[in-house]
Design a protein around this motif. Structure first.
Motif, PDB file in Angstrom:
ATOM      1  N   ASP A   1       0.822  -1.209   0.000  1.00 40.03           N
ATOM      2  CA  ASP A   1       0.000   0.000   0.000  1.00 40.03           C
ATOM      3  C   ASP A   1       0.857   1.260   0.000  1.00 40.03           C
ATOM      4  O   ASP A   1       1.832   1.377   0.752  1.00 40.03           O
TER       5      ASP A   1
ATOM      6  N   ASN B   1       0.203   5.350   0.558  1.00 42.33           N
ATOM      7  CA  ASN B   1      -0.886   6.203   1.057  1.00 42.33           C
ATOM      8  C   ASN B   1      -0.401   7.635   1.266  1.00 42.33           C
ATOM      9  O   ASN B   1       0.811   7.921   1.337  1.00 42.33           O
TER      10      ASN B   1
ATOM     11  N   ILE C   1      -5.409   5.679  -0.739  1.00 44.70           N
ATOM     12  CA  ILE C   1      -4.504   4.529  -0.724  1.00 44.70           C
ATOM     13  C   ILE C   1      -4.501   3.909  -2.113  1.00 44.70           C
ATOM     14  O   ILE C   1      -5.565   3.705  -2.720  1.00 44.70           O
TER      15      ILE C   1
END
Length: 583
Positions: free
Chosen positions: A59, A61, A103
């Motif tokens: 991820d 973000n 995200i």
């Protein structure tokens, strides 16, 4: 005048529309968006790409931005070469949830393809990334600062599998009745993309709110880490958790699979631990132990057993000596092994004839004698004492240490004392020294189990002359009211019927502190003994015919018939009797 109003109104409308156009009043597509920043991966972070799990993601973000009037924002993540300006990015995609999320999840395959597009034959590729925000107007906003990341480009990979036992949210009962049985953790195999690389496994166990960064346990799997299972007996699991002072609780576990170039962690599972029925023996060994003969007492194969009384509490009566080397000793869980010894540390309390020595050893400080050894690792106390005492408001000692009543050792790990005990005041306890440190009382919820851990007072239901015993083989105590009698061939009842004796008070109706029973009776020539409660369970005789009594001793000879006054004295200082012929 009407025309003037008409022209004025038309002019107002014209000005309003012109201003509204300047301010995009009729459309939210041009409203301003706030600046925002990238969060993670942080600049100069490294990303390990695993082609064994190509569809797993990492991820990226950032802090979300907002439009002035709350219109929808669409985010796009962009990557470029280290010297690029994102005018022609190497790779871009909308964020999660069709671009609405702050995200963006990129698969390992996507990251690998991105890295190899820059350095096809290198180990790593350095790229920059940023995010643009678009609310549908020409005013696209980019994150204030770009981040640099280092992405591995290795073709090596390692797949993950699943944990199979113990299953998620299961119950792990480590049972002392199954000490030698195996309890096996199992999981699916992990496969390396390079068939020539060995995969090794490490089982990680952590508290349920932990993150495995500092696990409670990290244990290689069977076969030096090569097997996808971890085998231990119930006893081995118990010792493992007990060493960390866990007897129950919620834990989670995972498996870390590794090759020389990469490692992965399996999705974790939660289990609830409980241990039961773990009362294990320990052994004592050292120069201070008399029954280990020779120039040294450090012979582990001759270590002497201390009985398990309750979890982490062991006891016994051991013969000690202080004249060999440094008179040191130590405890071990197995008679044949020096492993996992109980060391003398600053965290323990030392009671009686012991203290902390060197190299983790205990030092014996008493005389050559038999001592109660009481190892209470639950309460962090080690007691070694050649005396135990009765004290309490229901006894003549009250709370006065100088008047505490000493017990007598009668063999088989058992001590006894005779005392008049009353129902008034707070009762009584047992002490290893003439102080309150390490005193024994009843275990909560029991009638005969002693403990040093939050001990409860003992009490009697009626005033009387009692025999109190403490057994360090099983950690029990017994308080038995006794009435004494004379029996034997020299008495009128022979060996079948007792002649009752009378307890003598110290003064009018004051019996606390008395130990003397008396009878005046006719005897013939023959033999006599003293016994309690018309039975043979507790009786005294005179083995050496010297006026001193022994529990279960020999018959006492009466050589001449006549009327006698006979006294039985069960004083803690020594059990004696006297016979005075009246006529």
């Amino acid at each position: 005048m009407k025309n003037l109003y008409r022209y004025t109104f038309v002019a107002f409308i014209f000005l309003f529309v012109s201003c509204a156009k300047d301010l995009d009043f009729f459309s939210v597509n041009g409203e301003k968006m706030l600046d925002f920043q990238l969060i993670s991966p942080a600049s100069n972070d490294s990303l390990a790409v695993n082609l064994g799990t190509p569809n797993e993601s990492i991820d990226f973000n950032w802090k979300a931005t907002t439009s002035g009037l709350g219109s929808d924002v669409i985010y796009t993540i962009q990557f470029d070469k280290i010297d690029g300006d994102f005018s022609n990015p190497l790779f871009s995609k909308e964020s999660n949830k069709n671009g609405s999320s702050n995200i963006a999840s990129l698969t390992h395959q996507e990251l690998h393809d991105l890295a190899t597009s820059i350095t096809p034959n290198g180990a790593y590729a350095k790229v920059i990334w940023t995010v643009t925000a678009n609310n549908g107007s020409p005013n696209i906003v980019a994150a204030q600062f770009k981040h640099t990341v280092l992405i591995s480009t290795s073709s090596n990979g390692l797949s993950k599998s699943e944990l199979t036992f113990p299953t998620n949210n299961s119950y792990m009962l480590i049972d002392g009745n199954k000490a030698a049985e195996e309890y096996i953790f199992t999981w699916g195999k992990s496969n390396a993309t390079d068939a020539n690389e060995n995969v090794k496994y490490q089982v990680l166990i952590d508290e349920v709110d932990g993150d495995f960064s500092k696990p409670v346990f990290s244990i290689p799997s069977d076969n030096s880490g090569l097997d996808n299972k971890l085998t231990k007996t119930h006893e081995e699991w118990y010792q493992l958790f007990d060493k960390k002072e866990y007897s129950k609780g919620a834990f989670k576990w995972t498996v870390r699979a590794s090759t020389a170039s990469i490692s992965v962690e399996y999705p974790s599972s939660v289990f609830c631990l409980e241990t039961t029925d773990w009362i294990l023996p320990i052994y004592i060994v050292g120069d201070a132990i008399s029954d280990i003969e020779g120039s040294s007492g450090w012979l582990i194969d001759q270590a002497i057993l201390l009985n398990g009384l309750s979890p982490k509490v062991n006891a016994g009566v051991i013969n000690f000596r202080n004249d060999r080397n440094n008179a040191e000793f130590k405890f071990f869980p197995k008679i044949s092994s020096w492993d996992n010894g109980i060391a003398a540390t600053e965290n323990l309390s030392y009671i009686g004839n012991c203290e902390k020595g060197s190299n983790g050893n205990f030092v014996y400080t008493g005389d050559n004698s038999a001592n109660v050894v009481y190892v209470n690792m639950q309460g962090k106390m080690v007691t070694v004492t050649d005396e135990i005492y009765l004290i309490g408001g229901s006894t003549v000692a009250d709370g006065n240490m100088d008047k505490a009543i000493p017990f007598t050792y009668i063999g088989e790990n058992t001590y006894q004392v005779f005392s008049y005990i009353t129902t008034d005041s707070w009762g009584y306890k047992f002490l290893p020294t003439r102080s309150w440190n390490g005193g024994w009382g009843l275990t909560e919820g029991t009638t005969d189990k002693i403990t040093q851990n939050n001990p409860k007072d003992l009490k009697v239901s009626e005033d009387g002359f009692y025999r109190v015993t403490v057994n360090f083989s099983d950690g029990t105590t017994k308080t038995e009211k006794t009435d004494w009698g004379l029996i034997g061939s020299a008495t009128s009842g022979g060996w079948d019927t007792d002649s009752d004796m009378t307890l003598l008070p110290l003064s009018d109706n004051e019996y606390k502190g008395t130990y003397t029973w008396k009878i005046t009776t006719d005897l013939t020539s023959g033999k006599i003994k003293f016994r309690a409660n018309d039975g043979w369970a507790v009786n005294f005789g005179d083995t050496d015919a010297n006026g001193s009594l022994e529990l279960g001793g020999s018959d006492i000879e009466v050589s001449e018939a006549g009327n006698y006054t006979i006294k039985l004295v069960l004083d803690p200082a020594g059990y004696t009797y006297s016979m005075v012929k009246n006529f």
